[in-house]
Design a protein around this motif. Structure first.
Motif, PDB file in Angstrom:
ATOM      1  N   ASP A  90       7.620  17.804   9.995  1.00  0.00           N
ATOM      2  CA  ASP A  90       7.851  18.255   9.173  1.00  0.00           C
ATOM      3  C   ASP A  90       8.512  17.644   7.808  1.00  0.00           C
ATOM      4  O   ASP A  90       8.788  18.947   6.809  1.00  0.00           O
ATOM      5  N   LEU A  91       7.720  16.849   7.525  1.00  0.00           N
ATOM      6  CA  LEU A  91       7.832  15.922   6.633  1.00  0.00           C
ATOM      7  C   LEU A  91       6.640  15.797   5.541  1.00  0.00           C
ATOM      8  O   LEU A  91       6.570  15.589   4.841  1.00  0.00           O
ATOM      9  N   VAL A  92       5.434  15.775   7.121  1.00  0.00           N
ATOM     10  CA  VAL A  92       4.502  15.783   6.452  1.00  0.00           C
ATOM     11  C   VAL A  92       3.423  17.283   6.981  1.00  0.00           C
ATOM     12  O   VAL A  92       3.566  17.319   7.575  1.00  0.00           O
ATOM     13  N   ALA A  93       2.454  17.276   5.681  1.00  0.00           N
ATOM     14  CA  ALA A  93       1.656  18.876   6.293  1.00  0.00           C
ATOM     15  C   ALA A  93       0.881  18.976   7.251  1.00  0.00           C
ATOM     16  O   ALA A  93       0.288  19.200   7.519  1.00  0.00           O
ATOM     17  N   VAL A  94       0.075  17.642   6.981  1.00  0.00           N
ATOM     18  CA  VAL A  94      -1.342  16.900   7.993  1.00  0.00           C
ATOM     19  C   VAL A  94      -0.701  15.626   8.643  1.00  0.00           C
ATOM     20  O   VAL A  94       0.237  14.699   8.275  1.00  0.00           O
ATOM     21  N   GLU A  95      -1.927  15.344   9.644  1.00  0.00           N
ATOM     22  CA  GLU A  95      -1.556  14.100  10.819  1.00  0.00           C
ATOM     23  C   GLU A  95      -1.592  13.670   9.744  1.00  0.00           C
ATOM     24  O   GLU A  95      -2.932  12.886   9.501  1.00  0.00           O
ATOM     25  N   PRO A  96      -0.368  12.382   9.829  1.00  0.00           N
ATOM     26  CA  PRO A  96      -0.899  11.117   9.549  1.00  0.00           C
ATOM     27  C   PRO A  96      -1.913  10.567   9.607  1.00  0.00           C
ATOM     28  O   PRO A  96      -2.537  10.703  10.650  1.00  0.00           O
ATOM     29  N   VAL A  97      -2.148   8.970   8.760  1.00  0.00           N
ATOM     30  CA  VAL A  97      -4.003   8.694   9.414  1.00  0.00           C
ATOM     31  C   VAL A  97      -2.670   7.638  10.236  1.00  0.00           C
ATOM     32  O   VAL A  97      -2.364   5.893   9.194  1.00  0.00           O
ATOM     33  N   PHE A  98      -3.144   6.337  10.667  1.00  0.00           N
ATOM     34  CA  PHE A  98      -2.702   5.246  11.426  1.00  0.00           C
ATOM     35  C   PHE A  98      -3.414   3.974  11.383  1.00  0.00           C
ATOM     36  O   PHE A  98      -4.946   4.080  10.600  1.00  0.00           O
ATOM     37  N   ASP A  99      -2.983   2.852  10.367  1.00  0.00           N
ATOM     38  CA  ASP A  99      -3.953   1.738   9.992  1.00  0.00           C
ATOM     39  C   ASP A  99      -3.168   1.368   9.733  1.00  0.00           C
ATOM     40  O   ASP A  99      -2.285   0.451  10.637  1.00  0.00           O
ATOM     41  N   PHE A 100      -3.650  -0.163  10.153  1.00  0.00           N
ATOM     42  CA  PHE A 100      -3.093  -1.174  10.213  1.00  0.00           C
ATOM     43  C   PHE A 100      -2.928  -1.764   9.596  1.00  0.00           C
ATOM     44  O   PHE A 100      -2.651  -2.449   8.015  1.00  0.00           O
ATOM     45  N   ASP A 101      -1.721  -3.262   9.951  1.00  0.00           N
ATOM     46  CA  ASP A 101      -0.324  -3.461   9.244  1.00  0.00           C
ATOM     47  C   ASP A 101      -0.868  -4.129   8.437  1.00  0.00           C
ATOM     48  O   ASP A 101      -0.213  -5.005   7.160  1.00  0.00           O
ATOM     49  N   VAL A 102      -1.967  -5.035   9.072  1.00  0.00           N
ATOM     50  CA  VAL A 102      -2.807  -6.591   7.925  1.00  0.00           C
ATOM     51  C   VAL A 102      -2.631  -6.068   6.995  1.00  0.00           C
ATOM     52  O   VAL A 102      -3.407  -6.683   5.723  1.00  0.00           O
ATOM     53  N   LEU A 103      -3.928  -4.438   6.637  1.00  0.00           N
ATOM     54  CA  LEU A 103      -4.562  -3.908   5.382  1.00  0.00           C
ATOM     55  C   LEU A 103      -3.398  -4.179   4.496  1.00  0.00           C
ATOM     56  O   LEU A 103      -3.386  -4.041   3.801  1.00  0.00           O
ATOM     57  N   ALA A 104      -2.445  -3.442   5.144  1.00  0.00           N
ATOM     58  CA  ALA A 104      -1.297  -3.131   4.192  1.00  0.00           C
ATOM     59  C   ALA A 104      -0.641  -4.266   3.435  1.00  0.00           C
ATOM     60  O   ALA A 104      -0.404  -4.422   2.424  1.00  0.00           O
ATOM     61  N   ALA A 105      -0.571  -5.828   4.249  1.00  0.00           N
ATOM     62  CA  ALA A 105       0.278  -6.867   3.698  1.00  0.00           C
ATOM     63  C   ALA A 105      -1.475  -7.405   2.796  1.00  0.00           C
ATOM     64  O   ALA A 105      -1.115  -7.818   1.256  1.00  0.00           O
ATOM     65  N   TYR A 106      -2.745  -7.119   2.648  1.00  0.00           N
ATOM     66  CA  TYR A 106      -3.984  -7.479   2.399  1.00  0.00           C
ATOM     67  C   TYR A 106      -3.108  -6.719   0.761  1.00  0.00           C
ATOM     68  O   TYR A 106      -3.562  -6.822  -0.025  1.00  0.00           O
ATOM     69  N   PHE A 107      -2.974  -5.832   0.825  1.00  0.00           N
ATOM     70  CA  PHE A 107      -3.151  -4.451  -0.697  1.00  0.00           C
ATOM     71  C   PHE A 107      -2.423  -4.459  -1.438  1.00  0.00           C
ATOM     72  O   PHE A 107      -1.696  -4.317  -2.215  1.00  0.00           O
ATOM     73  N   LEU A 287       5.097  -3.291   1.156  1.00  0.00           N
ATOM     74  CA  LEU A 287       5.066  -1.575   0.560  1.00  0.00           C
ATOM     75  C   LEU A 287       4.250  -1.088  -0.124  1.00  0.00           C
ATOM     76  O   LEU A 287       3.649  -0.409   0.022  1.00  0.00           O
ATOM     77  N   ALA A 288       4.167  -2.456  -0.780  1.00  0.00           N
ATOM     78  CA  ALA A 288       2.875  -1.572  -1.882  1.00  0.00           C
ATOM     79  C   ALA A 288       1.801  -1.751  -0.994  1.00  0.00           C
ATOM     80  O   ALA A 288       0.608  -0.598  -1.870  1.00  0.00           O
ATOM     81  N   GLY A 289       1.529  -2.043  -0.689  1.00  0.00           N
ATOM     82  CA  GLY A 289       0.076  -2.318   0.584  1.00  0.00           C
ATOM     83  C   GLY A 289       0.390  -0.495   1.181  1.00  0.00           C
ATOM     84  O   GLY A 289      -0.779  -0.215   1.230  1.00  0.00           O
ATOM     85  N   ALA A 290       1.582  -0.649   1.400  1.00  0.00           N
ATOM     86  CA  ALA A 290       1.710   0.658   2.423  1.00  0.00           C
ATOM     87  C   ALA A 290       1.536   1.917   0.977  1.00  0.00           C
ATOM     88  O   ALA A 290       0.923   3.254   1.603  1.00  0.00           O
ATOM     89  N   ALA A 291       1.540   1.697  -0.101  1.00  0.00           N
ATOM     90  CA  ALA A 291       1.115   2.743  -0.735  1.00  0.00           C
ATOM     91  C   ALA A 291       0.227   2.904  -1.329  1.00  0.00           C
ATOM     92  O   ALA A 291      -0.144   3.798  -1.541  1.00  0.00           O
ATOM     93  N   VAL A 292      -0.636   1.851  -1.027  1.00  0.00           N
ATOM     94  CA  VAL A 292      -2.026   1.780  -1.762  1.00  0.00           C
ATOM     95  C   VAL A 292      -2.904   2.609  -1.020  1.00  0.00           C
ATOM     96  O   VAL A 292      -3.735   2.905  -0.854  1.00  0.00           O
ATOM     97  N   LEU A 293      -2.645   1.894   0.682  1.00  0.00           N
ATOM     98  CA  LEU A 293      -3.578   2.371   1.452  1.00  0.00           C
ATOM     99  C   LEU A 293      -3.188   4.172   1.282  1.00  0.00           C
ATOM    100  O   LEU A 293      -4.419   5.105   2.173  1.00  0.00           O
ATOM    101  N   ALA A 294      -1.878   4.121   1.849  1.00  0.00           N
ATOM    102  CA  ALA A 294      -1.393   6.526   1.661  1.00  0.00           C
ATOM    103  C   ALA A 294      -3.070   6.929   1.012  1.00  0.00           C
ATOM    104  O   ALA A 294      -2.829   7.649   0.526  1.00  0.00           O
ATOM    105  N   LEU A 295      -2.620   6.310  -0.662  1.00  0.00           N
ATOM    106  CA  LEU A 295      -3.698   6.915  -1.608  1.00  0.00           C
ATOM    107  C   LEU A 295      -5.412   6.507  -1.469  1.00  0.00           C
ATOM    108  O   LEU A 295      -6.093   7.692  -1.731  1.00  0.00           O
TER     109      LEU A 295
END
Length: 320
Positions: A90-107, A287-295
């Protein structure tokens, strides 16, 4: 629906969510407990994720989000992923994409599509990133099989070294007193079944904890080493050597990008980070990397200007 997206960084200690617009402006954040099903269980982890996302959406006044990228440690099982998707439907219009937590750390440390990240938090691993994707990984095998140099690994070594002198197996160390103080145990030399009351009480308290809680004692090794304790210094020597070996395993001459050092151990101990990863950018907020992954998953080009907006707007939110 709008051009707002969700970035989520869910780990063994906490879950954090951010709402970010397509121009890189972070408008709301949320925080909850562990989102890792391995340490918290599927139901509790899913609830934590839902709580963090709801807080972020509410604080951003964003309405239903156009997309989401979820960096969830330990979310390899289809059952947990399905539970998360249902919880956020009910909060996101499309199915979320799952990605690696280490990529969030990198970005969290760079917008460059190619480079490396050395991670030491509750767990530990090194990753090579190519074209924004995980191209190689070393360690990250979990507390039972690997994670050398991680917070858990350090905490376990602190506990072992701290307990050893209590039954004559190890050298005297400041870690013993620090450990007992942290556990709230006073010394009791009266025998109980051949052991001192101190050792009986300490082992009972430690075994009552979930195994991953040993990471809570990692900071004690830095305190003791800083006071000149040779046992603690030896533990840090082993951790540094292990992390350097892990990083070397993913390096290749074909990738010359930046090196990011991330995770609670490296972020909170800059001198140790400089020792194991000289010249690295130390990322203090995954959290900055998570935002980058979302974009990135939304097709947004995250150049230096967008990246600066992400990090600067997120810093303003976290200061409040």
């Amino acid at each position: 629906m709008n051009d707002n997206y969700l970035g989520l960084d869910a780990g063994g200690t906490s879950t954090r969510a951010v709402v970010v617009s397509s121009d890189g402006h972070c408008g709301g954040i949320g925080k909850a407990g562990s989102g890792n099903p391995t340490s918290a269980g599927i139901d509790a982890a899913t609830t934590a994720i839902r709580d963090a996302v709801t807080q972020a959406v509410t604080s951003a006044n964003a309405g239903r989000l156009a997309g989401a990228a979820l960096a969830v440690a330990g979310a390899g099982g289809a059952g947990h992923r399905a539970a998360i998707v249902a919880a956020l439907s009910d909060l996101v219009a499309v199915e979320p994409v799952f990605d690696f937590d280490v990529l969030a750390a990198y970005f969290s440390g760079t917008a460059a599509p190619d480079g490396y990240v050395l991670l030491s938090g509750t767990g530990a691993s090194a990753v090579r990133v190519e074209d924004g994707r995980l191209a190689g990984i070393s360690d990250g095998l979990g507390w039972l099989l690997g994670d050398v140099g991680s917070g858990f690994w350090l905490g376990r070594e602190v506990v072992r070294a701290g307990l050893a002198p209590l039954d004559g197996r190890g050298a005297a160390t400041l870690l013993t007193g620090l450990l007992l103080d942290r556990l709230g145990i006073t010394r009791d030399e009266r025998p109980q079944g051949g052991r001192t009351g101190t050792l009986v009480a300490a082992t009972a308290a430690l075994y009552a904890m979930p195994p991953l809680r040993l990471a809570d004692f990692a900071s004690l090794v830095f305190t003791a080493a800083g006071a000149g304790d040779e046992v603690a210094a030896g533990i840090l020597d082993q951790a540094a050597a292990g992390l350097r070996e892990t990083l070397a395993a993913v390096r290749t001459p074909d990738v010359e990008g930046p090196l990011v050092a991330a995770g609670s151990v490296l972020a909170r101990q800059p001198e140790f980070a400089a020792r194991v990863a000289p010249g690295a950018v130390v990322a203090t907020d995954g959290l900055a990397g998570a935002a980058v992954l979302a974009l990135r998953h939304a097709g947004v080009l995250v150049d230096d200007a967008v990246y600066r907006r992400v990090t600067s707007s997120l810093a303003q939110l976290t200061e409040v």
